[in-house]
Structure formats: structure tokens, C-alpha cells
Design a protein around this motif. Structure first.
Motif, PDB file in Angstrom:
ATOM      1  N   VAL A   1     -36.591  -2.724  -2.818  1.00 44.79           N
ATOM      2  CA  VAL A   1     -37.141  -3.944  -2.238  1.00 44.79           C
ATOM      3  C   VAL A   1     -36.774  -5.098  -3.152  1.00 44.79           C
ATOM      4  O   VAL A   1     -37.049  -5.062  -4.352  1.00 44.79           O
ATOM      5  N   THR A   2     -36.119  -6.111  -2.570  1.00 47.88           N
ATOM      6  CA  THR A   2     -35.783  -7.295  -3.350  1.00 47.88           C
ATOM      7  C   THR A   2     -36.819  -8.372  -3.080  1.00 47.88           C
ATOM      8  O   THR A   2     -37.376  -8.462  -1.987  1.00 47.88           O
ATOM      9  N   LEU A   3     -37.091  -9.154  -4.100  1.00 49.43           N
ATOM     10  CA  LEU A   3     -38.070 -10.235  -3.996  1.00 49.43           C
ATOM     11  C   LEU A   3     -37.432 -11.556  -4.410  1.00 49.43           C
ATOM     12  O   LEU A   3     -36.709 -11.602  -5.401  1.00 49.43           O
ATOM     13  N   LYS A   4     -37.725 -12.584  -3.663  1.00 47.33           N
ATOM     14  CA  LYS A   4     -37.488 -13.951  -4.124  1.00 47.33           C
ATOM     15  C   LYS A   4     -38.851 -14.442  -4.570  1.00 47.33           C
ATOM     16  O   LYS A   4     -39.841 -14.282  -3.859  1.00 47.33           O
ATOM     17  N   VAL A   5     -38.896 -15.014  -5.771  1.00 42.16           N
ATOM     18  CA  VAL A   5     -40.192 -15.416  -6.323  1.00 42.16           C
ATOM     19  C   VAL A   5     -40.186 -16.893  -6.712  1.00 42.16           C
ATOM     20  O   VAL A   5     -39.128 -17.490  -6.938  1.00 42.16           O
ATOM     21  N   ARG A   6     -41.392 -17.452  -6.770  1.00 46.88           N
ATOM     22  CA  ARG A   6     -41.539 -18.842  -7.212  1.00 46.88           C
ATOM     23  C   ARG A   6     -41.109 -18.957  -8.669  1.00 46.88           C
ATOM     24  O   ARG A   6     -41.333 -18.053  -9.474  1.00 46.88           O
ATOM     25  N   GLN A   7     -40.528 -20.092  -8.986  1.00 50.77           N
ATOM     26  CA  GLN A   7     -40.145 -20.350 -10.368  1.00 50.77           C
ATOM     27  C   GLN A   7     -41.388 -20.251 -11.244  1.00 50.77           C
ATOM     28  O   GLN A   7     -42.460 -20.697 -10.865  1.00 50.77           O
ATOM     29  N   HIS A   8     -41.279 -19.649 -12.383  1.00 52.41           N
ATOM     30  CA  HIS A   8     -42.347 -19.472 -13.378  1.00 52.41           C
ATOM     31  C   HIS A   8     -43.408 -18.451 -12.955  1.00 52.41           C
ATOM     32  O   HIS A   8     -44.443 -18.360 -13.599  1.00 52.41           O
ATOM     33  N   ALA A   9     -43.177 -17.686 -11.889  1.00 51.22           N
ATOM     34  CA  ALA A   9     -44.161 -16.698 -11.449  1.00 51.22           C
ATOM     35  C   ALA A   9     -43.903 -15.315 -12.043  1.00 51.22           C
ATOM     36  O   ALA A   9     -44.735 -14.425 -11.922  1.00 51.22           O
ATOM     37  N   TRP A  10     -42.758 -15.135 -12.713  1.00 51.28           N
ATOM     38  CA  TRP A  10     -42.323 -13.811 -13.141  1.00 51.28           C
ATOM     39  C   TRP A  10     -43.321 -13.088 -14.032  1.00 51.28           C
ATOM     40  O   TRP A  10     -43.643 -11.933 -13.801  1.00 51.28           O
ATOM     41  N   ARG A  11     -43.823 -13.719 -15.061  1.00 43.74           N
ATOM     42  CA  ARG A  11     -44.677 -13.004 -16.034  1.00 43.74           C
ATOM     43  C   ARG A  11     -45.933 -12.434 -15.376  1.00 43.74           C
ATOM     44  O   ARG A  11     -46.280 -11.276 -15.570  1.00 43.74           O
TER      45      ARG A  11
ATOM     46  N   ILE B   1     -38.764  -1.763 -11.980  1.00 43.25           N
ATOM     47  CA  ILE B   1     -38.766  -3.210 -11.766  1.00 43.25           C
ATOM     48  C   ILE B   1     -37.633  -3.804 -12.588  1.00 43.25           C
ATOM     49  O   ILE B   1     -37.510  -3.494 -13.772  1.00 43.25           O
ATOM     50  N   ALA B   2     -36.839  -4.677 -11.964  1.00 47.71           N
ATOM     51  CA  ALA B   2     -35.782  -5.361 -12.716  1.00 47.71           C
ATOM     52  C   ALA B   2     -35.729  -6.824 -12.307  1.00 47.71           C
ATOM     53  O   ALA B   2     -35.705  -7.141 -11.111  1.00 47.71           O
ATOM     54  N   LEU B   3     -35.745  -7.704 -13.296  1.00 47.32           N
ATOM     55  CA  LEU B   3     -35.495  -9.128 -13.081  1.00 47.32           C
ATOM     56  C   LEU B   3     -33.981  -9.292 -13.093  1.00 47.32           C
ATOM     57  O   LEU B   3     -33.322  -8.875 -14.042  1.00 47.32           O
ATOM     58  N   VAL B   4     -33.426  -9.852 -12.022  1.00 45.97           N
ATOM     59  CA  VAL B   4     -31.979  -9.915 -11.875  1.00 45.97           C
ATOM     60  C   VAL B   4     -31.531 -11.326 -11.512  1.00 45.97           C
ATOM     61  O   VAL B   4     -32.347 -12.182 -11.163  1.00 45.97           O
ATOM     62  N   GLY B   5     -30.245 -11.562 -11.583  1.00 43.56           N
ATOM     63  CA  GLY B   5     -29.664 -12.828 -11.141  1.00 43.56           C
ATOM     64  C   GLY B   5     -28.919 -12.599  -9.843  1.00 43.56           C
ATOM     65  O   GLY B   5     -28.436 -11.512  -9.577  1.00 43.56           O
ATOM     66  N   GLY B   6     -28.838 -13.620  -9.017  1.00 44.93           N
ATOM     67  CA  GLY B   6     -28.109 -13.497  -7.758  1.00 44.93           C
ATOM     68  C   GLY B   6     -28.900 -14.086  -6.609  1.00 44.93           C
ATOM     69  O   GLY B   6     -29.665 -15.040  -6.783  1.00 44.93           O
ATOM     70  N   ASP B   7     -28.754 -13.482  -5.438  1.00 43.83           N
ATOM     71  CA  ASP B   7     -29.405 -13.994  -4.239  1.00 43.83           C
ATOM     72  C   ASP B   7     -30.909 -13.747  -4.216  1.00 43.83           C
ATOM     73  O   ASP B   7     -31.627 -14.313  -3.388  1.00 43.83           O
ATOM     74  N   PHE B   8     -31.402 -12.867  -5.060  1.00 39.62           N
ATOM     75  CA  PHE B   8     -32.830 -12.600  -5.174  1.00 39.62           C
ATOM     76  C   PHE B   8     -33.166 -12.515  -6.651  1.00 39.62           C
ATOM     77  O   PHE B   8     -32.283 -12.511  -7.496  1.00 39.62           O
TER      78      PHE B   8
END
Length: 157
Positions: free
Chosen positions: A82-92, A107-114
Motif C-alpha cells: 500500500v502506497t501513501l501520499k502524506v501531508r508534508q511534515h506528517a511523517w514522524r 514501512i519505508a519512506l521513499v521518494g517518487g510519486d508517493f
């Protein structure tokens, strides 16, 4: 293994030689392998293997010893990335919330379209749907999700 070893996080990358890499390969293959067996397989003394494993653990190269579970045999018959697009600064905050879900296995924080990709394992499609629609999509900070069903897992290790 000595469970009392303290891992000291460091920004420095430890120097690893061929013996270290052989030890790591042995332990990736079987995390329960005894130090004696590791030493025999790598052709070093037991004391030397023990010292190396302790150093690799202390330096954070080896982070844990674990068992791999066959998800189907464990009753987790439905899996998805499942890929997630998240609000900026919401990661932590989101990372902590995602980590608390037992169905989320990676769980992986990645770069790209999501922004984030998750491996979700559930007992069936109804349970998978519940996790995605009721839990993931309702989290503050999640803007969008996309689901990729897993039809077959291939373990490369």
C-alpha cells in the motif's frame, strides 16, 4: 548471543571486511545459527566469531536476530503493498501510528510519486479492506492510498 549488548547509534559507517560480510551472510541465512557453527562456516575461531558478532551488533550493523514466518501458514492469506501520499511534515507522527498496526509488516519512506510504502498482511481480503479503508485512510496526514495485491511471495534469502 549476549542480549545485554548496547547498540550505540553512530553516523560513521563501520569498516567491514570480507570476514564480517561472511558472518553477516551466515546469520542472514539462519539467525539462530550458533557462534560455533558460524565460526566453522567462515573458517575462524569461535572466540574470533564471537568478538566479531558482538562488534557488528554494538556498531548497529546487526540490528536483531529474528525468525521469518510463512504468512500463509500463519493464517495471513491476503497481502498488499500500500502506497501513501502524506501531508508534508506528517511523517514522524504517522510512522509511530503505522508501527502500532499489527498488520503492517514493513514501512519505508521513499521518494517518487508517493511518500510511503507499506507491506500489509491480513487474514483475508475482508480484513485487508478494513485495515486499508478504516485504519490507513482515516489517519491524519494520509492524503491518498493505492493498493497493490500480492499474488505470490518469493523469499530471496
Amino acid at each position: 548471543m549476549d542480549e545485554s549488548i548496547t547498540v550505540v547509534p553512530t553516523a560513521e559507517k563501520p569498516e567491514l571486511d570480507q570476514v564480517d560480510r561472511q558472518i553477516m551472510a551466515q546469520l542472514v541465512q539462519d539467525g539462530r545459527m550458533s557462534v560455533t557453527q558460524v565460526a566453522e562456516n567462515v573458517h575462524i575461531s569461535r572466540a574470533h566469531a564471537y568478538t566479531r558478532i558482538n562488534r557488528l551488533t554494538r556498531e548497529g550493523v546487526l540490528t536483531r536476530f529474528t525468525a521469518l514466518v510463512d504468512p500463509i501458514k500463519a493464517g495471513l492469506t491476503s497481502s498488499a503493498y500500500v502506497t501513501l501520499k502524506v501531508r508534508q511534515h506528517a511523517w514522524r507522527a504517522l510512522r509511530e501510528e503505522l508501527s502500532a498496526l499489527p498488520e503492517v509488516h514493513h514501512i519505508a519512506l521513499v521518494g517518487g510519486d508517493f511518500d510511503v510504502i507499506l507491506l500489509v498482511r491480513a487474514k483475508d481480503n475482508i480484513d485487508l479492506r478494513r485495515v486499508i479503508f478504516d485504519q490507513l485512510q482515516s489517519m491524519a496526514g494520509v492524503l491518498d492510498t493505492q493498493t497493490f495485491l500480492v499474488f505470490e511471495d518469493v523469499d530471496t534469502r
